[in-house]
Design a protein around this motif. Structure first.
Motif, PDB file in Angstrom:
ATOM      1  N   ASN A  43       0.829  -1.208   0.000  1.00 44.95           N
ATOM      2  CA  ASN A  43       0.000   0.000   0.000  1.00 44.95           C
ATOM      3  C   ASN A  43       0.862   1.257   0.000  1.00 44.95           C
ATOM      4  O   ASN A  43       0.565   2.224  -0.698  1.00 44.95           O
ATOM      5  N   LEU A  44       1.936   1.255   0.776  1.00 38.76           N
ATOM      6  CA  LEU A  44       2.839   2.402   0.827  1.00 38.76           C
ATOM      7  C   LEU A  44       3.512   2.623  -0.521  1.00 38.76           C
ATOM      8  O   LEU A  44       3.604   3.759  -0.996  1.00 38.76           O
ATOM      9  N   GLN A  45       3.958   1.536  -1.157  1.00 34.06           N
ATOM     10  CA  GLN A  45       4.577   1.651  -2.476  1.00 34.06           C
ATOM     11  C   GLN A  45       3.596   2.194  -3.507  1.00 34.06           C
ATOM     12  O   GLN A  45       3.965   3.001  -4.364  1.00 34.06           O
ATOM     13  N   LYS A  46       2.353   1.768  -3.426  1.00 34.01           N
ATOM     14  CA  LYS A  46       1.327   2.248  -4.363  1.00 34.01           C
ATOM     15  C   LYS A  46       1.111   3.748  -4.195  1.00 34.01           C
ATOM     16  O   LYS A  46       1.031   4.492  -5.175  1.00 34.01           O
ATOM     17  N   GLU A  47       1.027   4.204  -2.941  1.00 38.19           N
ATOM     18  CA  GLU A  47       0.847   5.633  -2.679  1.00 38.19           C
ATOM     19  C   GLU A  47       2.036   6.445  -3.211  1.00 38.19           C
ATOM     20  O   GLU A  47       1.851   7.494  -3.823  1.00 38.19           O
ATOM     21  N   GLU A  48       3.249   5.951  -2.986  1.00 38.95           N
ATOM     22  CA  GLU A  48       4.441   6.650  -3.466  1.00 38.95           C
ATOM     23  C   GLU A  48       4.466   6.714  -4.992  1.00 38.95           C
ATOM     24  O   GLU A  48       4.816   7.736  -5.577  1.00 38.95           O
ATOM     25  N   ARG A  49       4.078   5.607  -5.632  1.00 44.15           N
ATOM     26  CA  ARG A  49       4.042   5.576  -7.093  1.00 44.15           C
ATOM     27  C   ARG A  49       3.014   6.567  -7.638  1.00 44.15           C
ATOM     28  O   ARG A  49       3.275   7.277  -8.617  1.00 44.15           O
ATOM     29  N   MET A  50       1.851   6.645  -6.986  1.00 42.17           N
ATOM     30  CA  MET A  50       0.807   7.588  -7.413  1.00 42.17           C
ATOM     31  C   MET A  50       1.282   9.032  -7.262  1.00 42.17           C
ATOM     32  O   MET A  50       1.030   9.876  -8.133  1.00 42.17           O
ATOM     33  N   LYS A  51       1.993   9.337  -6.175  1.00 40.84           N
ATOM     34  CA  LYS A  51       2.530  10.684  -5.974  1.00 40.84           C
ATOM     35  C   LYS A  51       3.549  11.023  -7.059  1.00 40.84           C
ATOM     36  O   LYS A  51       3.549  12.117  -7.622  1.00 40.84           O
ATOM     37  N   LYS A  52       4.427  10.055  -7.352  1.00 45.46           N
ATOM     38  CA  LYS A  52       5.462  10.269  -8.360  1.00 45.46           C
ATOM     39  C   LYS A  52       4.833  10.482  -9.739  1.00 45.46           C
ATOM     40  O   LYS A  52       5.221  11.393 -10.480  1.00 45.46           O
ATOM     41  N   GLU A  53       3.836   9.663 -10.086  1.00 44.12           N
ATOM     42  CA  GLU A  53       3.160   9.809 -11.368  1.00 44.12           C
ATOM     43  C   GLU A  53       2.428  11.144 -11.452  1.00 44.12           C
ATOM     44  O   GLU A  53       2.427  11.796 -12.499  1.00 44.12           O
ATOM     45  N   GLY A  54       1.810  11.558 -10.353  1.00 37.91           N
ATOM     46  CA  GLY A  54       1.120  12.850 -10.326  1.00 37.91           C
ATOM     47  C   GLY A  54       2.078  14.006 -10.551  1.00 37.91           C
ATOM     48  O   GLY A  54       1.763  14.963 -11.266  1.00 37.91           O
ATOM     49  N   ALA A  55       3.252  13.915  -9.972  1.00 39.48           N
ATOM     50  CA  ALA A  55       4.254  14.967 -10.152  1.00 39.48           C
ATOM     51  C   ALA A  55       4.725  15.025 -11.607  1.00 39.48           C
ATOM     52  O   ALA A  55       4.867  16.108 -12.182  1.00 39.48           O
ATOM     53  N   VAL A 100       4.510  17.698 -17.007  1.00 43.38           N
ATOM     54  CA  VAL A 100       4.221  17.641 -18.444  1.00 43.38           C
ATOM     55  C   VAL A 100       3.151  18.667 -18.796  1.00 43.38           C
ATOM     56  O   VAL A 100       3.270  19.390 -19.788  1.00 43.38           O
ATOM     57  N   ARG A 101       2.119  18.755 -17.977  1.00 45.53           N
ATOM     58  CA  ARG A 101       1.063  19.743 -18.223  1.00 45.53           C
ATOM     59  C   ARG A 101       1.618  21.164 -18.171  1.00 45.53           C
ATOM     60  O   ARG A 101       1.248  22.014 -18.981  1.00 45.53           O
ATOM     61  N   ALA A 102       2.502  21.406 -17.205  1.00 45.30           N
ATOM     62  CA  ALA A 102       3.079  22.735 -17.072  1.00 45.30           C
ATOM     63  C   ALA A 102       3.941  23.078 -18.283  1.00 45.30           C
ATOM     64  O   ALA A 102       3.920  24.206 -18.773  1.00 45.30           O
ATOM     65  N   SER A 103       4.662  22.099 -18.787  1.00 48.20           N
ATOM     66  CA  SER A 103       5.521  22.366 -19.944  1.00 48.20           C
ATOM     67  C   SER A 103       4.697  22.603 -21.215  1.00 48.20           C
ATOM     68  O   SER A 103       5.095  23.371 -22.078  1.00 48.20           O
ATOM     69  N   SER A 157       1.555  23.851 -21.186  1.00 39.55           N
ATOM     70  CA  SER A 157       0.613  24.962 -21.014  1.00 39.55           C
ATOM     71  C   SER A 157       1.113  26.252 -21.663  1.00 39.55           C
ATOM     72  O   SER A 157       0.342  27.049 -22.157  1.00 39.55           O
ATOM     73  N   GLY A 158       2.387  26.475 -21.725  1.00 45.50           N
ATOM     74  CA  GLY A 158       2.928  27.687 -22.313  1.00 45.50           C
ATOM     75  C   GLY A 158       3.059  27.631 -23.826  1.00 45.50           C
ATOM     76  O   GLY A 158       3.211  28.640 -24.483  1.00 45.50           O
ATOM     77  N   THR A 159       2.966  26.461 -24.415  1.00 46.58           N
ATOM     78  CA  THR A 159       3.185  26.311 -25.859  1.00 46.58           C
ATOM     79  C   THR A 159       1.923  26.516 -26.667  1.00 46.58           C
ATOM     80  O   THR A 159       1.993  26.687 -27.872  1.00 46.58           O
ATOM     81  N   GLY A 160       0.754  26.449 -26.068  1.00 49.73           N
ATOM     82  CA  GLY A 160      -0.504  26.583 -26.787  1.00 49.73           C
ATOM     83  C   GLY A 160      -0.956  25.282 -27.411  1.00 49.73           C
ATOM     84  O   GLY A 160      -1.975  25.222 -28.084  1.00 49.73           O
ATOM     85  N   MET A 161      -0.226  24.197 -27.185  1.00 49.88           N
ATOM     86  CA  MET A 161      -0.626  22.892 -27.720  1.00 49.88           C
ATOM     87  C   MET A 161      -1.633  22.261 -26.758  1.00 49.88           C
ATOM     88  O   MET A 161      -1.664  22.536 -25.583  1.00 49.88           O
ATOM     89  N   ILE A 162      -2.479  21.417 -27.300  1.00 54.39           N
ATOM     90  CA  ILE A 162      -3.491  20.739 -26.504  1.00 54.39           C
ATOM     91  C   ILE A 162      -2.928  19.384 -26.096  1.00 54.39           C
ATOM     92  O   ILE A 162      -2.463  18.605 -26.935  1.00 54.39           O
ATOM     93  N   LEU A 163      -3.003  19.107 -24.807  1.00 54.73           N
ATOM     94  CA  LEU A 163      -2.484  17.845 -24.263  1.00 54.73           C
ATOM     95  C   LEU A 163      -3.659  16.998 -23.811  1.00 54.73           C
ATOM     96  O   LEU A 163      -4.463  17.426 -22.994  1.00 54.73           O
ATOM     97  N   ILE A 164      -3.776  15.818 -24.348  1.00 57.22           N
ATOM     98  CA  ILE A 164      -4.843  14.895 -23.959  1.00 57.22           C
ATOM     99  C   ILE A 164      -4.204  13.767 -23.170  1.00 57.22           C
ATOM    100  O   ILE A 164      -3.340  13.049 -23.662  1.00 57.22           O
ATOM    101  N   VAL A 165      -4.652  13.627 -21.925  1.00 59.94           N
ATOM    102  CA  VAL A 165      -4.081  12.611 -21.045  1.00 59.94           C
ATOM    103  C   VAL A 165      -5.143  11.612 -20.695  1.00 59.94           C
ATOM    104  O   VAL A 165      -6.251  11.886 -20.440  1.00 59.94           O
TER     105      VAL A 165
END
Length: 102
Positions: free
Chosen positions: A72-84, A89-92, A94-102
């Motif tokens: 469970n702890l590993q899953k939470e850490e993985r989710m945090k890492k993936e969220g970061a 990626v979204r932040a990078s 957002s400034g280009t004007g390209m549409i990002l579909i996730v």
């Protein structure tokens, strides 16, 4: 182990109580200890092999609980890492004007 045995043992281990052996079912851990201190030989105290089996089963239950907690702890850490990573990626993008579909 028989079905339901592991869950019952886990309850005893979680409470820090001794798991009853054959012939002791129906007695709680405190009552069994009272009998043993007064001199009665309970079913599991007759040979070392039974005690070794009991300890091994208790350790199996405890190690399964520890393993579940670690997963469970590993899953939470993985989710945090993936969220970061996703937020970076979204932040990078957002400034280009390209549409990002996730």
């Amino acid at each position: 182990m028989l079905p339901g045995e592991a869950a019952a043992m886990a309850l005893y281990a979680a409470k820090g109580e001794r798991i009853p052996r054959r012939g002791e079912v129906g007695l709680d851990s405190n009552r069994i200890e009272e009998f043993e201190t007064s001199g009665y030989v309970m079913s599991g105290n007759r040979n070392k092999k039974m005690n070794a089996v009991r300890l091994r089963k208790e350790n199996q239950v405890i190690s399964a609980e520890e393993k579940r907690a670690i997963l469970n702890l590993q899953k939470e850490e993985r989710m945090k890492k993936e969220g970061a990573i996703i937020s970076q990626v979204r932040a990078s993008f957002s400034g280009t004007g390209m549409i990002l579909i996730v």
